[in-house]
Design an enzyme around this catalytic site. Structure first.
Site, short mmCIF file in Angstrom:
data_model
loop_
_atom_site.label_atom_id
_atom_site.label_comp_id
_atom_site.label_asym_id
_atom_site.label_seq_id
_atom_site.Cartn_x
_atom_site.Cartn_y
_atom_site.Cartn_z
N ASP A 1 0.85 -1.18 0.00
CA ASP A 1 0.00 0.00 0.00
C ASP A 1 0.89 1.24 0.00
O ASP A 1 1.13 1.87 1.03
CB ASP A 1 -0.92 -0.02 1.22
CG ASP A 1 -2.09 0.95 1.07
OD1 ASP A 1 -2.14 1.67 0.06
OD2 ASP A 1 -2.95 0.97 1.96
N ALA A 2 1.39 1.55 -1.20
CA ALA A 2 2.35 2.62 -1.36
C ALA A 2 1.74 3.88 -1.98
O ALA A 2 2.29 4.97 -1.85
CB ALA A 2 3.52 2.15 -2.24
N LYS A 3 0.63 3.73 -2.71
CA LYS A 3 -0.08 4.84 -3.35
C LYS A 3 0.87 5.71 -4.17
O LYS A 3 0.82 6.95 -4.10
CB LYS A 3 -0.83 5.67 -2.31
CG LYS A 3 -1.90 4.88 -1.56
CD LYS A 3 -2.64 5.76 -0.57
CE LYS A 3 -3.72 4.99 0.16
NZ LYS A 3 -3.17 3.98 1.11
N ARG A 4 1.70 5.08 -4.96
CA ARG A 4 2.67 5.83 -5.76
C ARG A 4 2.01 6.42 -7.01
O ARG A 4 1.08 5.85 -7.58
CB ARG A 4 3.82 4.92 -6.19
CG ARG A 4 4.66 4.40 -5.03
CD ARG A 4 5.31 5.54 -4.26
NE ARG A 4 6.33 5.07 -3.33
CZ ARG A 4 6.26 5.15 -2.02
NH1 ARG A 4 5.18 5.67 -1.46
NH2 ARG A 4 7.23 4.72 -1.25
N THR B 1 -0.58 -0.35 -4.69
CA THR B 1 -1.59 0.68 -4.89
C THR B 1 -0.96 1.89 -5.57
O THR B 1 0.19 2.25 -5.30
CB THR B 1 -2.23 1.11 -3.56
OG1 THR B 1 -1.22 1.59 -2.66
CG2 THR B 1 -2.98 -0.06 -2.93
#
Length: 303
Positions: free
Chosen positions: A115-118, A145
Site C-alpha cells: 500500500d504505497a499509493k505511488r 496501490t
C-alpha cells in the site's frame, strides 16, 4: 464457505502462487479468494498498536509486529496489505523490515499488496514501477496501490510492467475520506472517479485473454467500503471493470459485510474487503489474531 476455509487449512497456496511461470495477478487473486474467502488483512504498525502489543516503537517492534501478523493470517486471508508509510517512518531500517515482511508473505504463500499509493510522471513513475513490480527487486510485491491524479496514463510504466511480470495494481478511484470528494466526485455523471474506473476497465480488456476462468483482470481499483451511495450517484459500473475491488474500511472504520453487499451490488464477487485495526487489535497472540481473522472472514462469507 469455501471447502478449504472450513477446514482451516490452505494447502493450495504455494501451488497457486509460485508453481511454474508466474500467472497473472488477477488469476492468482481469484483463486485465493475462492479458496479462503474475500479478505485482505492490513498490516498497519501504528505506534499506538505497537504499544498495545507491548512493543517499542522501533525497528525491532516493527519487525515483531509485522512477522507475527503474517504468521497468524497467511493461511486464512487471500492477501495481506502492509502500509508502506508506517515502515518509511523508521527510515532505511524500516524499509528493510518491509522487505522481510514481503518475503515472509511470499514464503507463506499469501498474496501481498504494497500500500504505497505511488504516482508520478515519466522516469520517476518508471522508477516506482521498478521498485515495486520488477522481478528481483527486494521491494517487489504481488501488487501495489497507485494514485492516478496526475492522469491515469501517467501510470503507464507501472501498468505495463505489472502486465509483463504477472503482477497487479490497485488504482485509487473512490476513497471514503471527506476530502476525496473535492477531486474524485468532480464532473457529476462524468466524474473523475468514473473516468478512472473506465480506464481500468479498458486496461483489463487489453489482457482479457489472460484473465482465466474467473474473469478477473489484474488492474483493480481502490473503492472505500464506507462510500455509501456514491457509486449510484456518480453512475460507476464497477462490474464492468472486470478487475478486483480493494475495499478498505471493514470493521473498525464502520463497514459491515451487509454494507459491502449493499454498496457494491453486482460487483461484490470481485470485492476484496480489507480489515486492519479490527483484526490487529486482537494481537499480540497468534491465537487472538487467527480468531479475529476467522470471524471477519466468516462474516464476509455469510454476508
Amino acid at each position: 464457505m469455501p471447502e478449504s476455509a472450513a477446514a482451516g487449512q490452505r494447502p493450495l497456496a504455494r501451488a497457486v502462487l509460485s508453481s511454474g511461470p508466474r500467472q497473472p495477478f488477477g488469476s492468482h487473486l481469484a483463486a485465493a479468494m475462492a479458496a479462503r474467502g474475500p479478505l485482505c488483512v492490513g498490516i498497519d504498525p501504528h505506534p499506538g498498536l505497537l504499544a498495545d502489543w507491548g512493543l517499542n516503537d522501533d525497528v525491532a517492534g516493527l519487525e515483531r509486529f509485522s512477522l507475527t501478523v503474517v504468521e497468524a493470517v497467511a493461511t486464512l486471508a487471500a492477501a495481506v496489505k502492509p502500509q508502506v508509510a508506517l515502515y518509511e517512518r523508521h527510515g532505511s531500517a524500516g524499509m528493510a523490515v518491509l522487505e522481510r515482511t514481503l518475503a515472509a508473505a511470499s514464503d507463506a504463500g499469501v498474496l501481498s499488496i504494497a500500500d504505497a499509493k505511488r504516482g508520478d510522471i515519466g522516469s520517476t513513475m518508471a522508477a516506482y514501477a521498478d521498485a515495486w513490480l520488477r522481478d528481483g527487486s527486494s521491494l517487489a510485491a504481488d501488487s501495489v496501490t497507485l494514485s492516478p491524479y496526475l492522469g491515469f496514463e501517467s501510470l503507464r510504466p507501472a501498468l505495463d510492467l505489472a502486465a509483463e511480470s504477472g503482477r497487479g495494481v490497485f488504482v485509487l478511484a473512490l476513497t471514503s475520506n471527506p476530502e476525496g470528494k473535492s477531486v474524485q466526485h468532480v464532473g457529476g455523471s462524468e466524474s473523475v472517479a468514473r473516468r478512472i474506473a473506465e480506464a481500468a476497465a479498458e486496461e483489463n480488456r487489453r489482457y482479457a485473454g489472460a484473465m482465466g476462468p474467473a474473469g478477473l483482470g489484474s488492474v483493480g481499483l481502490v473503492v472505500g467500503a464506507t462510500i455509501g451511495a456514491a457509486l449510484v450517484e456518480l453512475g460507476l459500473d464497477l462490474d464492468a471493470v472486470h478487475g478486483p475491488i480493494l475495499a478498505p474500511g471493514l470493521g473498525a472504520q464502520g463497514a459491515t459485510p451487509a454494507d459491502l453487499r449493499s454498496t457494491f451490488g453486482a460487483a461484490y464477487p470481485a470485492v476484496l474487503a480489507t480489515s486492519s485495526r479490527g483484526i490487529l487489535a486482537a494481537g499480540p497472540t497468534i491465537a487472538g489474531l487467527r480468531s479475529a481473522t476467522e470471524a471477519t472472514r466468516d462474516g464476509l462469507l455469510k454476508g
